[in-house]
Design a protein around this motif. Sequence first.
Motif, PDB file in Angstrom:
ATOM      1  N   SER A  29       0.828  -1.218   0.000  1.00 55.93           N
ATOM      2  CA  SER A  29       0.000   0.000   0.000  1.00 55.93           C
ATOM      3  C   SER A  29       0.859   1.263   0.000  1.00 55.93           C
ATOM      4  CB  SER A  29      -0.941   0.015   1.213  1.00 55.93           C
ATOM      5  OG  SER A  29      -0.192  -0.055   2.406  1.00 55.93           O
ATOM      6  N   GLY A  30       2.070   1.149   0.568  1.00 57.50           N
ATOM      7  CA  GLY A  30       2.962   2.304   0.620  1.00 57.50           C
ATOM      8  C   GLY A  30       3.202   2.796   2.049  1.00 57.50           C
ATOM      9  N   LYS A  31       2.995   1.912   3.029  1.00 57.54           N
ATOM     10  CA  LYS A  31       3.209   2.304   4.446  1.00 57.54           C
ATOM     11  C   LYS A  31       4.618   2.824   4.690  1.00 57.54           C
ATOM     12  CE  LYS A  31       2.574  -1.891   5.793  1.00 57.54           C
ATOM     13  NZ  LYS A  31       2.099  -2.455   4.540  1.00 57.54           N
ATOM     14  N   SER A  32       5.617   2.055   4.206  1.00 56.13           N
ATOM     15  CA  SER A  32       7.003   2.456   4.468  1.00 56.13           C
ATOM     16  C   SER A  32       7.319   3.765   3.766  1.00 56.13           C
ATOM     17  CB  SER A  32       7.990   1.383   3.992  1.00 56.13           C
ATOM     18  OG  SER A  32       7.615   0.146   4.504  1.00 56.13           O
ATOM     19  N   THR A  33       6.788   3.913   2.554  1.00 54.89           N
ATOM     20  CA  THR A  33       7.018   5.146   1.794  1.00 54.89           C
ATOM     21  C   THR A  33       6.435   6.342   2.560  1.00 54.89           C
ATOM     22  OG1 THR A  33       6.833   3.810  -0.208  1.00 54.89           O
ATOM     23  CG2 THR A  33       6.620   6.200  -0.478  1.00 54.89           C
ATOM     24  N   VAL A  34       5.209   6.183   3.074  1.00 52.56           N
ATOM     25  CA  VAL A  34       4.569   7.261   3.839  1.00 52.56           C
ATOM     26  C   VAL A  34       5.337   7.507   5.144  1.00 52.56           C
ATOM     27  CG1 VAL A  34       2.472   7.844   5.147  1.00 52.56           C
ATOM     28  CG2 VAL A  34       2.277   6.965   2.813  1.00 52.56           C
ATOM     29  N   ALA A  35       5.776   6.414   5.782  1.00 55.98           N
ATOM     30  CA  ALA A  35       6.524   6.546   7.050  1.00 55.98           C
ATOM     31  C   ALA A  35       7.796   7.375   6.834  1.00 55.98           C
ATOM     32  CB  ALA A  35       6.869   5.166   7.604  1.00 55.98           C
ATOM     33  N   LYS A  36       8.447   7.166   5.688  1.00 56.53           N
ATOM     34  CA  LYS A  36       9.688   7.907   5.383  1.00 56.53           C
ATOM     35  C   LYS A  36       9.397   9.401   5.251  1.00 56.53           C
ATOM     36  CE  LYS A  36      12.744   4.538   5.078  1.00 56.53           C
ATOM     37  NZ  LYS A  36      11.986   3.337   4.877  1.00 56.53           N
ATOM     38  N   ILE A  37       8.212   9.735   4.731  1.00 55.08           N
ATOM     39  CA  ILE A  37       7.869  11.170   4.597  1.00 55.08           C
ATOM     40  C   ILE A  37       7.712  11.775   5.998  1.00 55.08           C
ATOM     41  CG2 ILE A  37       6.274  12.868   3.599  1.00 55.08           C
ATOM     42  CD1 ILE A  37       5.441  10.706   1.553  1.00 55.08           C
ATOM     43  N   PHE A  38       7.038  11.041   6.900  1.00 52.68           N
ATOM     44  CA  PHE A  38       6.920  11.534   8.284  1.00 52.68           C
ATOM     45  C   PHE A  38       8.311  11.697   8.902  1.00 52.68           C
ATOM     46  CE2 PHE A  38       2.441  10.051   8.103  1.00 52.68           C
ATOM     47  CZ  PHE A  38       1.818  11.122   8.726  1.00 52.68           C
ATOM     48  N   GLU A  39       9.220  10.759   8.587  1.00 56.32           N
ATOM     49  CA  GLU A  39      10.583  10.862   9.144  1.00 56.32           C
ATOM     50  C   GLU A  39      11.284  12.132   8.657  1.00 56.32           C
ATOM     51  OE1 GLU A  39      12.762   6.904  10.494  1.00 56.32           O
ATOM     52  OE2 GLU A  39      12.286   6.824   8.366  1.00 56.32           O
ATOM     53  N   THR A  40      11.044  12.494   7.409  1.00 58.37           N
ATOM     54  CA  THR A  40      11.692  13.716   6.897  1.00 58.37           C
ATOM     55  C   THR A  40      11.144  14.959   7.614  1.00 58.37           C
ATOM     56  OG1 THR A  40      10.156  14.086   5.083  1.00 58.37           O
ATOM     57  CG2 THR A  40      12.069  12.732   4.574  1.00 58.37           C
ATOM     58  N   LEU A  41       9.958  14.834   8.217  1.00 55.40           N
ATOM     59  CA  LEU A  41       9.395  15.953   8.998  1.00 55.40           C
ATOM     60  C   LEU A  41       9.891  15.904  10.449  1.00 55.40           C
ATOM     61  CD1 LEU A  41       5.722  15.792   7.626  1.00 55.40           C
ATOM     62  CD2 LEU A  41       7.451  17.500   7.050  1.00 55.40           C
ATOM     63  N   GLY A  42      10.790  14.965  10.742  1.00 59.83           N
ATOM     64  CA  GLY A  42      11.391  14.887  12.083  1.00 59.83           C
ATOM     65  C   GLY A  42      10.637  13.973  13.039  1.00 59.83           C
ATOM     66  N   ILE A  43       9.706  13.185  12.510  1.00 60.25           N
ATOM     67  CA  ILE A  43       8.905  12.315  13.382  1.00 60.25           C
ATOM     68  C   ILE A  43       9.550  10.928  13.474  1.00 60.25           C
ATOM     69  CG2 ILE A  43       6.613  11.210  13.589  1.00 60.25           C
ATOM     70  CD1 ILE A  43       6.855  14.336  14.210  1.00 60.25           C
ATOM     71  N   PRO A  44       9.771  10.434  14.700  1.00 61.50           N
ATOM     72  CA  PRO A  44      10.371   9.109  14.839  1.00 61.50           C
ATOM     73  C   PRO A  44       9.401   7.995  14.444  1.00 61.50           C
ATOM     74  CG  PRO A  44       9.886  10.053  17.007  1.00 61.50           C
ATOM     75  CD  PRO A  44       9.531  11.100  15.998  1.00 61.50           C
ATOM     76  N   VAL A  45       9.926   6.992  13.736  1.00 57.86           N
ATOM     77  CA  VAL A  45       9.085   5.877  13.268  1.00 57.86           C
ATOM     78  C   VAL A  45       9.677   4.546  13.734  1.00 57.86           C
ATOM     79  CG1 VAL A  45       8.115   4.681  11.258  1.00 57.86           C
ATOM     80  CG2 VAL A  45       8.354   7.180  11.204  1.00 57.86           C
ATOM     81  N   TYR A  46       8.821   3.714  14.296  1.00 60.74           N
ATOM     82  CA  TYR A  46       9.184   2.345  14.699  1.00 60.74           C
ATOM     83  C   TYR A  46       8.673   1.423  13.603  1.00 60.74           C
ATOM     84  CZ  TYR A  46       9.256  -1.866  17.668  1.00 60.74           C
ATOM     85  OH  TYR A  46       9.487  -3.118  18.202  1.00 60.74           O
ATOM     86  N   TYR A  47       9.583   0.700  12.974  1.00 58.25           N
ATOM     87  CA  TYR A  47       9.194  -0.217  11.895  1.00 58.25           C
ATOM     88  C   TYR A  47       9.051  -1.619  12.499  1.00 58.25           C
ATOM     89  CZ  TYR A  47      10.331   3.553   8.658  1.00 58.25           C
ATOM     90  OH  TYR A  47      10.353   4.753   7.981  1.00 58.25           O
TER      91      TYR A  47
END
Length: 195
Positions: A12-30
């Motif tokens: 669906s693109g979860k990881s792709t979307v998660a990477k965009i949040f990361e570029t905004l400085g948001i920490p992501v747990y994969y």
Amino acid sequence: MIRIGLTGGIGSGKSTVAKIFETLGIPVYYADDAARKLMNADDALKQAILEHFGKDSYKEGLLDRKYIASIVFNDNEKLELLNSLIHPATIKDAEDWMEQQTAPYAIKEAALLFESGASENLDYIIGVYAPQHLRVQRVMKRDKLPVEEIMKRISRQIDEEMKMKLCNFVITNNEQELVIPQVIKLHEKFTSQNA
Ligand code: ATP
């Protein structure tokens, strides 16, 4: 801090979307990456896998992924058993990780957020939606998998339309609507809620 789940079906693109949040400085747990690490690093989880799948499941202290895959590949009960061991360990690890974060909100990205029960520990869930034909095309291209194998994986996940109904917010990744503005809108919402 707000705890956000990010989910969606395979491709669906979860990881792709998660990477965009990361570029905004948001920490992501994969969750998938974390689960892979925990199977080698969490002693209780290792012990449980050894108990249920036998001593051949580890080679020199490391999970023999090929061996485990050969067991669960065509056996849904064994796959569910493996998941029932991995999910609680990953949920606990994600909770510990969330507690350490200092950003206004943090994201847990997981394919099986509802299926694993992880959604219960989160404040909001974002779903990433893409129509099935695009998801199949993307995964075929990314993983070089035959369509039958992708369909099998899809059949193990909650129906996509139903999954999106369980989400608080939906990002549409159908290659027509722009994704980044949808992410920014949610980012603004979560940062202002915390202010
Ligand atoms: P999985 O659950 O299988 O890990 P996922 O939901 O995390 O998948 P991604 O890995 O983000 O999905 O995306 C699947 C593939 O599709 C990737 O190769 C990614 O680059 C591609 N992709 C994602 N979104 C788009 C898009 N809007 N346009 C073109 N390709 C895309």
